[in-house]
Design a protein around this motif. Structure first.
Motif, PDB file in Angstrom:
ATOM      1  N   GLU A  34       0.813  -1.215   0.000  1.00  0.00           N
ATOM      2  CA  GLU A  34       0.000   0.000   0.000  1.00  0.00           C
ATOM      3  C   GLU A  34       0.851   1.272   0.000  1.00  0.00           C
ATOM      4  O   GLU A  34       0.511   2.252  -0.661  1.00  0.00           O
ATOM      5  CB  GLU A  34      -0.941  -0.001   1.211  1.00  0.00           C
ATOM      6  CG  GLU A  34      -1.987  -1.105   1.176  1.00  0.00           C
ATOM      7  CD  GLU A  34      -2.864  -1.032  -0.066  1.00  0.00           C
ATOM      8  OE1 GLU A  34      -3.149   0.084  -0.536  1.00  0.00           O
ATOM      9  OE2 GLU A  34      -3.260  -2.107  -0.571  1.00  0.00           O
ATOM     10  N   ALA A  35       1.947   1.239   0.735  1.00  0.00           N
ATOM     11  CA  ALA A  35       2.819   2.426   0.776  1.00  0.00           C
ATOM     12  C   ALA A  35       3.408   2.698  -0.605  1.00  0.00           C
ATOM     13  O   ALA A  35       3.448   3.845  -1.075  1.00  0.00           O
ATOM     14  CB  ALA A  35       3.935   2.218   1.802  1.00  0.00           C
ATOM     15  N   ALA A  36       3.856   1.628  -1.267  1.00  0.00           N
ATOM     16  CA  ALA A  36       4.413   1.781  -2.614  1.00  0.00           C
ATOM     17  C   ALA A  36       3.341   2.240  -3.597  1.00  0.00           C
ATOM     18  O   ALA A  36       3.618   3.038  -4.507  1.00  0.00           O
ATOM     19  CB  ALA A  36       5.023   0.465  -3.075  1.00  0.00           C
ATOM     20  N   LEU A  37       2.112   1.756  -3.411  1.00  0.00           N
ATOM     21  CA  LEU A  37       1.016   2.143  -4.301  1.00  0.00           C
ATOM     22  C   LEU A  37       0.736   3.639  -4.200  1.00  0.00           C
ATOM     23  O   LEU A  37       0.551   4.317  -5.218  1.00  0.00           O
ATOM     24  CB  LEU A  37      -0.241   1.345  -3.957  1.00  0.00           C
ATOM     25  CG  LEU A  37      -1.497   1.680  -4.777  1.00  0.00           C
ATOM     26  CD1 LEU A  37      -1.253   1.425  -6.257  1.00  0.00           C
ATOM     27  CD2 LEU A  37      -2.693   0.873  -4.280  1.00  0.00           C
ATOM     28  N   MET A  82       3.445   5.537  -5.883  1.00  0.00           N
ATOM     29  CA  MET A  82       3.357   5.389  -7.332  1.00  0.00           C
ATOM     30  C   MET A  82       2.253   6.278  -7.904  1.00  0.00           C
ATOM     31  O   MET A  82       2.407   6.876  -8.976  1.00  0.00           O
ATOM     32  CB  MET A  82       3.107   3.933  -7.699  1.00  0.00           C
ATOM     33  CG  MET A  82       3.209   3.658  -9.191  1.00  0.00           C
ATOM     34  SD  MET A  82       2.583   2.029  -9.643  1.00  0.00           S
ATOM     35  CE  MET A  82       0.837   2.233  -9.310  1.00  0.00           C
ATOM     36  N   LYS A  83       1.139   6.381  -7.199  1.00  0.00           N
ATOM     37  CA  LYS A  83       0.060   7.267  -7.644  1.00  0.00           C
ATOM     38  C   LYS A  83       0.559   8.708  -7.752  1.00  0.00           C
ATOM     39  O   LYS A  83       0.289   9.406  -8.742  1.00  0.00           O
ATOM     40  CB  LYS A  83      -1.113   7.202  -6.661  1.00  0.00           C
ATOM     41  CG  LYS A  83      -1.890   5.897  -6.664  1.00  0.00           C
ATOM     42  CD  LYS A  83      -2.999   5.967  -5.621  1.00  0.00           C
ATOM     43  CE  LYS A  83      -3.748   4.658  -5.489  1.00  0.00           C
ATOM     44  NZ  LYS A  83      -4.813   4.732  -4.458  1.00  0.00           N
ATOM     45  N   SER A 126       3.577   9.648  -8.201  1.00  0.00           N
ATOM     46  CA  SER A 126       4.528   9.710  -9.307  1.00  0.00           C
ATOM     47  C   SER A 126       3.814   9.785 -10.653  1.00  0.00           C
ATOM     48  O   SER A 126       4.207  10.551 -11.538  1.00  0.00           O
ATOM     49  CB  SER A 126       5.443   8.480  -9.269  1.00  0.00           C
ATOM     50  OG  SER A 126       6.359   8.499 -10.337  1.00  0.00           O
ATOM     51  N   VAL A 127       2.739   9.007 -10.813  1.00  0.00           N
ATOM     52  CA  VAL A 127       1.968   9.022 -12.061  1.00  0.00           C
ATOM     53  C   VAL A 127       1.359  10.402 -12.289  1.00  0.00           C
ATOM     54  O   VAL A 127       1.432  10.966 -13.394  1.00  0.00           O
ATOM     55  CB  VAL A 127       0.860   7.948 -12.026  1.00  0.00           C
ATOM     56  CG1 VAL A 127      -0.096   8.124 -13.209  1.00  0.00           C
ATOM     57  CG2 VAL A 127       1.472   6.552 -12.054  1.00  0.00           C
ATOM     58  N   LEU A 128       0.769  10.971 -11.256  1.00  0.00           N
ATOM     59  CA  LEU A 128       0.144  12.290 -11.376  1.00  0.00           C
ATOM     60  C   LEU A 128       1.187  13.378 -11.630  1.00  0.00           C
ATOM     61  O   LEU A 128       0.945  14.317 -12.401  1.00  0.00           O
ATOM     62  CB  LEU A 128      -0.649  12.605 -10.105  1.00  0.00           C
ATOM     63  CG  LEU A 128      -1.836  11.667  -9.824  1.00  0.00           C
ATOM     64  CD1 LEU A 128      -2.473  11.997  -8.485  1.00  0.00           C
ATOM     65  CD2 LEU A 128      -2.872  11.746 -10.941  1.00  0.00           C
ATOM     66  N   LYS A 129       2.352  13.235 -11.004  1.00  0.00           N
ATOM     67  CA  LYS A 129       3.431  14.200 -11.227  1.00  0.00           C
ATOM     68  C   LYS A 129       3.935  14.119 -12.663  1.00  0.00           C
ATOM     69  O   LYS A 129       4.195  15.147 -13.307  1.00  0.00           O
ATOM     70  CB  LYS A 129       4.575  13.922 -10.243  1.00  0.00           C
ATOM     71  CG  LYS A 129       5.772  14.858 -10.383  1.00  0.00           C
ATOM     72  CD  LYS A 129       5.397  16.297 -10.082  1.00  0.00           C
ATOM     73  CE  LYS A 129       6.618  17.190 -10.133  1.00  0.00           C
ATOM     74  NZ  LYS A 129       6.277  18.623  -9.947  1.00  0.00           N
ATOM     75  N   ASP A 130       4.064  12.911 -13.181  1.00  0.00           N
ATOM     76  CA  ASP A 130       4.497  12.734 -14.572  1.00  0.00           C
ATOM     77  C   ASP A 130       3.516  13.393 -15.535  1.00  0.00           C
ATOM     78  O   ASP A 130       3.921  13.979 -16.551  1.00  0.00           O
ATOM     79  CB  ASP A 130       4.622  11.245 -14.903  1.00  0.00           C
ATOM     80  CG  ASP A 130       5.808  10.593 -14.211  1.00  0.00           C
ATOM     81  OD1 ASP A 130       6.685  11.329 -13.718  1.00  0.00           O
ATOM     82  OD2 ASP A 130       5.849   9.345 -14.165  1.00  0.00           O
ATOM     83  N   ARG A 131       2.236  13.301 -15.221  1.00  0.00           N
ATOM     84  CA  ARG A 131       1.232  13.923 -16.089  1.00  0.00           C
ATOM     85  C   ARG A 131       1.344  15.440 -16.076  1.00  0.00           C
ATOM     86  O   ARG A 131       1.188  16.093 -17.111  1.00  0.00           O
ATOM     87  CB  ARG A 131      -0.172  13.484 -15.651  1.00  0.00           C
ATOM     88  CG  ARG A 131      -0.447  12.013 -15.921  1.00  0.00           C
ATOM     89  CD  ARG A 131      -1.875  11.629 -15.553  1.00  0.00           C
ATOM     90  NE  ARG A 131      -2.156  10.246 -15.911  1.00  0.00           N
ATOM     91  CZ  ARG A 131      -3.347   9.669 -15.791  1.00  0.00           C
ATOM     92  NH1 ARG A 131      -4.370  10.369 -15.304  1.00  0.00           N
ATOM     93  NH2 ARG A 131      -3.520   8.412 -16.144  1.00  0.00           N
ATOM     94  N   GLU A 132       1.615  15.996 -14.911  1.00  0.00           N
ATOM     95  CA  GLU A 132       1.799  17.447 -14.829  1.00  0.00           C
ATOM     96  C   GLU A 132       3.026  17.882 -15.619  1.00  0.00           C
ATOM     97  O   GLU A 132       3.001  18.889 -16.330  1.00  0.00           O
ATOM     98  CB  GLU A 132       1.938  17.875 -13.358  1.00  0.00           C
ATOM     99  CG  GLU A 132       0.639  17.865 -12.580  1.00  0.00           C
ATOM    100  CD  GLU A 132      -0.380  18.832 -13.154  1.00  0.00           C
ATOM    101  OE1 GLU A 132       0.000  19.982 -13.475  1.00  0.00           O
ATOM    102  OE2 GLU A 132      -1.552  18.442 -13.301  1.00  0.00           O
ATOM    103  N   ASN A 133       4.097  17.107 -15.501  1.00  0.00           N
ATOM    104  CA  ASN A 133       5.323  17.442 -16.232  1.00  0.00           C
ATOM    105  C   ASN A 133       5.128  17.324 -17.740  1.00  0.00           C
ATOM    106  O   ASN A 133       5.743  18.064 -18.515  1.00  0.00           O
ATOM    107  CB  ASN A 133       6.467  16.522 -15.793  1.00  0.00           C
ATOM    108  CG  ASN A 133       6.888  16.772 -14.356  1.00  0.00           C
ATOM    109  OD1 ASN A 133       6.627  17.836 -13.800  1.00  0.00           O
ATOM    110  ND2 ASN A 133       7.537  15.802 -13.742  1.00  0.00           N
TER     111      ASN A 133
END
Length: 288
Positions: free
Chosen positions: A191-194, A197-198, A200-207
Protein backbone atom coordinates in the motif's frame (compact mmCIF):
# COMPACT_ATOMS: atom_id res chain seq x y z
CA UNK A 1 66.03 51.12 -20.82
CA UNK A 2 63.66 52.81 -18.37
CA UNK A 3 64.07 56.46 -17.47
CA UNK A 4 62.13 58.43 -14.85
CA UNK A 5 61.22 62.04 -15.60
CA UNK A 6 59.46 64.50 -13.31
CA UNK A 7 55.92 65.08 -14.56
CA UNK A 8 56.38 68.87 -14.63
CA UNK A 9 58.69 68.51 -17.63
CA UNK A 10 56.09 66.59 -19.64
CA UNK A 11 52.76 68.25 -18.89
CA UNK A 12 51.52 71.73 -18.03
CA UNK A 13 51.95 72.71 -14.41
CA UNK A 14 48.25 72.88 -13.63
CA UNK A 15 47.73 69.33 -14.97
CA UNK A 16 50.75 68.06 -13.08
CA UNK A 17 49.61 69.74 -9.90
CA UNK A 18 46.16 68.22 -10.19
CA UNK A 19 47.63 64.77 -10.82
CA UNK A 20 49.99 65.03 -7.89
CA UNK A 21 47.15 66.06 -5.65
CA UNK A 22 45.07 63.14 -6.88
CA UNK A 23 47.76 60.47 -6.74
CA UNK A 24 50.53 59.98 -4.21
CA UNK A 25 53.24 58.92 -6.69
CA UNK A 26 53.78 61.46 -9.43
CA UNK A 27 56.40 59.75 -11.58
CA UNK A 28 56.05 58.98 -15.30
CA UNK A 29 57.99 56.26 -17.09
CA UNK A 30 59.46 56.11 -20.60
CA UNK A 31 60.13 52.81 -22.36
CA UNK A 32 62.65 52.88 -25.19
CA UNK A 33 62.27 50.11 -27.79
CA UNK A 34 65.34 48.89 -29.60
CA UNK A 35 64.86 48.32 -33.32
CA UNK A 36 66.90 46.08 -35.57
CA UNK A 37 67.72 42.41 -36.17
CA UNK A 38 68.23 40.14 -33.18
CA UNK A 39 71.57 38.41 -33.66
CA UNK A 40 70.90 35.90 -30.85
CA UNK A 41 68.05 34.01 -32.59
CA UNK A 42 68.91 30.33 -33.10
CA UNK A 43 67.79 29.06 -36.49
CA UNK A 44 66.95 25.41 -37.18
CA UNK A 45 68.06 24.04 -40.48
CA UNK A 46 65.14 22.88 -42.65
CA UNK A 47 65.31 19.09 -43.21
CA UNK A 48 65.34 17.66 -46.69
CA UNK A 49 61.96 16.19 -47.74
CA UNK A 50 62.37 12.78 -49.35
CA UNK A 51 60.18 12.45 -52.45
CA UNK A 52 57.77 9.49 -52.55
CA UNK A 53 57.42 7.37 -55.63
CA UNK A 54 53.67 6.62 -55.80
CA UNK A 55 54.00 3.83 -58.40
CA UNK A 56 50.56 4.68 -59.73
CA UNK A 57 50.87 2.29 -62.65
CA UNK A 58 52.17 -0.70 -60.66
CA UNK A 59 50.06 -3.33 -58.82
CA UNK A 60 51.32 -5.50 -55.97
CA UNK A 61 51.04 -9.28 -56.04
CA UNK A 62 48.38 -9.12 -53.30
CA UNK A 63 46.24 -6.68 -55.28
CA UNK A 64 46.65 -8.69 -58.47
CA UNK A 65 45.38 -11.87 -56.76
CA UNK A 66 42.39 -10.07 -55.22
CA UNK A 67 41.38 -8.47 -58.50
CA UNK A 68 41.58 -11.86 -60.23
CA UNK A 69 39.29 -13.55 -57.68
CA UNK A 70 35.83 -14.42 -59.04
CA UNK A 71 32.97 -12.35 -57.62
CA UNK A 72 29.73 -14.06 -56.71
CA UNK A 73 26.75 -11.88 -57.56
CA UNK A 74 24.82 -10.68 -54.52
CA UNK A 75 21.28 -11.99 -54.40
CA UNK A 76 18.56 -11.18 -51.85
CA UNK A 77 17.57 -13.89 -49.41
CA UNK A 78 13.90 -13.91 -48.53
CA UNK A 79 12.59 -15.36 -45.29
CA UNK A 80 10.29 -18.32 -45.49
CA UNK A 81 8.40 -18.16 -42.23
CA UNK A 82 7.18 -21.73 -42.55
CA UNK A 83 10.72 -23.08 -42.87
CA UNK A 84 12.84 -20.54 -40.96
CA UNK A 85 10.66 -20.47 -37.84
CA UNK A 86 10.22 -23.76 -36.01
CA UNK A 87 6.87 -24.38 -34.38
CA UNK A 88 5.51 -26.47 -31.54
CA UNK A 89 2.53 -26.43 -29.20
CA UNK A 90 2.19 -26.52 -25.45
CA UNK A 91 -1.46 -27.18 -24.82
CA UNK A 92 -3.37 -24.39 -26.55
CA UNK A 93 -0.30 -22.12 -26.80
CA UNK A 94 1.94 -21.99 -29.85
CA UNK A 95 5.74 -21.83 -29.50
CA UNK A 96 7.77 -20.10 -32.23
CA UNK A 97 11.51 -20.70 -32.12
CA UNK A 98 14.68 -19.78 -33.99
CA UNK A 99 17.92 -21.46 -33.00
CA UNK A 100 20.81 -19.30 -31.83
CA UNK A 101 23.97 -20.77 -33.36
CA UNK A 102 26.28 -17.96 -32.21
CA UNK A 103 26.33 -18.23 -28.42
CA UNK A 104 24.60 -19.63 -25.32
CA UNK A 105 22.24 -16.68 -24.79
CA UNK A 106 18.46 -17.05 -24.92
CA UNK A 107 15.60 -14.59 -25.21
CA UNK A 108 12.03 -15.71 -24.66
CA UNK A 109 8.79 -13.73 -24.67
CA UNK A 110 5.19 -14.37 -23.71
CA UNK A 111 3.24 -12.21 -26.15
CA UNK A 112 -0.31 -11.51 -24.93
CA UNK A 113 -3.07 -10.27 -27.21
CA UNK A 114 -4.16 -7.44 -24.95
CA UNK A 115 -2.84 -4.04 -23.99
CA UNK A 116 -3.68 -0.61 -22.65
CA UNK A 117 -6.55 -0.30 -25.12
CA UNK A 118 -8.21 -3.28 -23.41
CA UNK A 119 -7.35 -2.50 -19.79
CA UNK A 120 -6.41 1.05 -18.85
CA UNK A 121 -5.02 -0.20 -15.54
CA UNK A 122 -2.54 -2.55 -17.20
CA UNK A 123 0.29 0.01 -17.74
CA UNK A 124 0.01 1.05 -14.10
CA UNK A 125 -0.03 -2.59 -12.97
CA UNK A 126 3.23 -3.12 -14.88
CA UNK A 127 4.73 -0.10 -13.13
CA UNK A 128 3.46 -1.33 -9.76
CA UNK A 129 5.05 -4.77 -10.24
CA UNK A 130 8.59 -3.41 -9.76
CA UNK A 131 7.81 -2.49 -6.13
CA UNK A 132 6.21 -5.77 -5.07
CA UNK A 133 7.48 -8.69 -3.00
CA UNK A 134 6.42 -12.31 -2.70
CA UNK A 135 6.17 -14.66 0.28
CA UNK A 136 9.69 -15.83 -0.55
CA UNK A 137 11.52 -12.72 -1.79
CA UNK A 138 11.46 -8.97 -1.26
CA UNK A 139 11.60 -6.70 -4.32
CA UNK A 140 15.30 -6.15 -3.70
CA UNK A 141 15.97 -9.88 -3.34
CA UNK A 142 14.16 -10.57 -6.62
CA UNK A 143 16.57 -8.25 -8.42
CA UNK A 144 19.51 -9.97 -6.73
CA UNK A 145 18.22 -13.42 -7.72
CA UNK A 146 18.18 -12.43 -11.39
CA UNK A 147 21.63 -10.84 -11.05
CA UNK A 148 23.06 -14.03 -9.54
CA UNK A 149 21.93 -16.16 -12.50
CA UNK A 150 22.87 -13.54 -15.14
CA UNK A 151 19.29 -13.21 -16.36
CA UNK A 152 16.64 -10.50 -16.50
CA UNK A 153 12.94 -10.05 -17.15
CA UNK A 154 10.60 -7.20 -18.07
CA UNK A 155 6.90 -6.52 -18.50
CA UNK A 156 6.06 -4.14 -21.35
CA UNK A 157 2.54 -2.93 -22.08
CA UNK A 158 1.67 -1.58 -25.51
CA UNK A 159 -1.61 -0.36 -26.92
CA UNK A 160 -2.71 -3.79 -28.12
CA UNK A 161 0.06 -6.18 -27.02
CA UNK A 162 1.64 -6.96 -23.65
CA UNK A 163 4.95 -8.82 -23.45
CA UNK A 164 6.83 -10.60 -20.68
CA UNK A 165 10.44 -11.00 -21.80
CA UNK A 166 13.04 -13.24 -20.14
CA UNK A 167 16.67 -13.34 -21.28
CA UNK A 168 20.06 -14.55 -20.12
CA UNK A 169 22.29 -17.61 -20.05
CA UNK A 170 20.69 -20.77 -21.41
CA UNK A 171 22.19 -22.83 -18.58
CA UNK A 172 20.01 -20.85 -16.16
CA UNK A 173 16.86 -20.96 -18.30
CA UNK A 174 14.87 -23.12 -15.87
CA UNK A 175 15.78 -20.94 -12.89
CA UNK A 176 14.86 -17.73 -14.70
CA UNK A 177 11.50 -19.01 -15.96
CA UNK A 178 10.67 -20.48 -12.56
CA UNK A 179 11.43 -17.15 -10.87
CA UNK A 180 9.26 -15.21 -13.31
CA UNK A 181 6.37 -17.63 -12.83
CA UNK A 182 6.79 -17.30 -9.06
CA UNK A 183 6.64 -13.49 -9.31
CA UNK A 184 3.48 -13.33 -11.41
CA UNK A 185 1.68 -15.87 -9.25
CA UNK A 186 2.80 -14.73 -5.83
CA UNK A 187 3.38 -10.96 -5.63
CA UNK A 188 1.62 -9.24 -2.73
CA UNK A 189 0.25 -5.73 -2.44
CA UNK A 190 2.28 -2.87 -1.00
CA UNK A 191 0.00 0.00 0.00
CA UNK A 192 2.82 2.43 0.78
CA UNK A 193 4.41 1.78 -2.61
CA UNK A 194 1.02 2.14 -4.30
CA UNK A 195 0.44 5.59 -2.81
CA UNK A 196 3.90 6.75 -3.84
CA UNK A 197 3.36 5.39 -7.33
CA UNK A 198 0.06 7.27 -7.64
CA UNK A 199 1.83 10.51 -6.76
CA UNK A 200 4.53 9.71 -9.31
CA UNK A 201 1.97 9.02 -12.06
CA UNK A 202 0.14 12.29 -11.38
CA UNK A 203 3.43 14.20 -11.23
CA UNK A 204 4.50 12.73 -14.57
CA UNK A 205 1.23 13.92 -16.09
CA UNK A 206 1.80 17.45 -14.83
CA UNK A 207 5.32 17.44 -16.23
CA UNK A 208 4.03 16.21 -19.59
CA UNK A 209 2.02 19.41 -19.97
CA UNK A 210 5.29 21.33 -20.37
CA UNK A 211 7.06 18.67 -22.46
CA UNK A 212 7.10 19.66 -26.13
CA UNK A 213 7.53 16.06 -27.26
CA UNK A 214 4.49 14.90 -25.30
CA UNK A 215 2.45 17.85 -26.55
CA UNK A 216 3.35 16.93 -30.14
CA UNK A 217 2.39 13.29 -29.51
CA UNK A 218 -0.98 14.44 -28.24
CA UNK A 219 -1.54 16.71 -31.24
CA UNK A 220 -0.55 13.93 -33.64
CA UNK A 221 -2.96 11.48 -32.02
CA UNK A 222 -5.72 14.10 -32.15
CA UNK A 223 -5.06 14.72 -35.85
CA UNK A 224 -5.15 10.99 -36.63
CA UNK A 225 -8.03 9.77 -34.46
CA UNK A 226 -9.95 12.81 -33.26
CA UNK A 227 -10.87 13.89 -29.75
CA UNK A 228 -10.98 10.30 -28.46
CA UNK A 229 -7.61 8.72 -29.23
CA UNK A 230 -4.96 6.35 -27.79
CA UNK A 231 -3.06 9.27 -26.26
CA UNK A 232 -5.87 10.23 -23.89
CA UNK A 233 -7.40 6.77 -23.51
CA UNK A 234 -6.05 6.51 -19.97
CA UNK A 235 -7.36 6.56 -16.43
CA UNK A 236 -8.44 9.98 -15.23
CA UNK A 237 -6.56 11.56 -12.34
CA UNK A 238 -9.46 10.74 -10.05
CA UNK A 239 -9.41 7.10 -11.17
CA UNK A 240 -5.67 6.96 -10.47
CA UNK A 241 -6.22 8.31 -6.95
CA UNK A 242 -8.91 5.66 -6.34
CA UNK A 243 -6.87 2.69 -7.59
CA UNK A 244 -6.91 -0.36 -5.34
CA UNK A 245 -4.03 -2.76 -4.95
CA UNK A 246 -6.33 -5.77 -5.42
CA UNK A 247 -7.42 -4.54 -8.86
CA UNK A 248 -3.83 -4.27 -10.07
CA UNK A 249 -2.83 -7.60 -8.53
CA UNK A 250 -5.74 -9.32 -10.27
CA UNK A 251 -4.33 -8.33 -13.67
CA UNK A 252 -0.83 -9.49 -12.74
CA UNK A 253 -1.90 -12.81 -11.24
CA UNK A 254 -4.21 -13.69 -14.13
CA UNK A 255 -2.10 -12.56 -17.07
CA UNK A 256 -1.29 -16.14 -18.11
CA UNK A 257 -5.01 -16.82 -18.52
CA UNK A 258 -5.14 -14.53 -21.55
CA UNK A 259 -4.32 -15.72 -25.05
CA UNK A 260 -0.62 -15.55 -25.82
CA UNK A 261 2.13 -16.91 -28.03
CA UNK A 262 5.61 -17.89 -26.83
CA UNK A 263 8.63 -16.84 -28.90
CA UNK A 264 12.11 -18.21 -28.26
CA UNK A 265 15.57 -17.46 -29.63
CA UNK A 266 18.32 -19.57 -28.13
CA UNK A 267 20.62 -22.58 -28.43
CA UNK A 268 17.93 -25.27 -28.05
CA UNK A 269 15.65 -26.59 -30.77
CA UNK A 270 11.91 -26.07 -30.59
CA UNK A 271 11.06 -29.56 -29.32
CA UNK A 272 13.51 -29.40 -26.42
CA UNK A 273 12.60 -25.86 -25.40
CA UNK A 274 8.86 -26.57 -25.58
CA UNK A 275 9.39 -29.45 -23.16
CA UNK A 276 11.34 -27.17 -20.79
CA UNK A 277 8.72 -24.41 -20.93
CA UNK A 278 5.86 -26.81 -20.25
CA UNK A 279 7.46 -27.76 -16.92
CA UNK A 280 7.45 -24.15 -15.68
CA UNK A 281 4.87 -22.05 -17.51
CA UNK A 282 1.21 -22.30 -16.55
CA UNK A 283 -1.18 -22.58 -19.49
CA UNK A 284 -4.94 -22.85 -18.88
CA UNK A 285 -7.17 -25.28 -20.70
CA UNK A 286 -9.04 -22.33 -22.14
CA UNK A 287 -8.05 -18.67 -22.46
CA UNK A 288 -10.09 -15.91 -20.88
Amino acid sequence: MIESTPPTQLYPKDTTLHSCQKFRHCVSHHIFKHKGEDKNVIKVEKPVITPINANTGVSSEFLTKNVAMPVTPIAPKFLDYKKDIARANIGITEVLAIKNTDNAIFRMSYRFDLGAANYKMLPIAARYLAFLSTDKYTAEQISKQFYDIACSYSLNVGTEVTTITISGLQENFDKAVSLVEHIFKGVKGNEAALEEMKKSVLKDRENSKTNKGQIMNGLTAYAQYGAKNPFNNVLTNEEVRNLKSDDLLYLIHNLNNYQHVITYYGPKDVTAIAADISKQHFIPKEFT
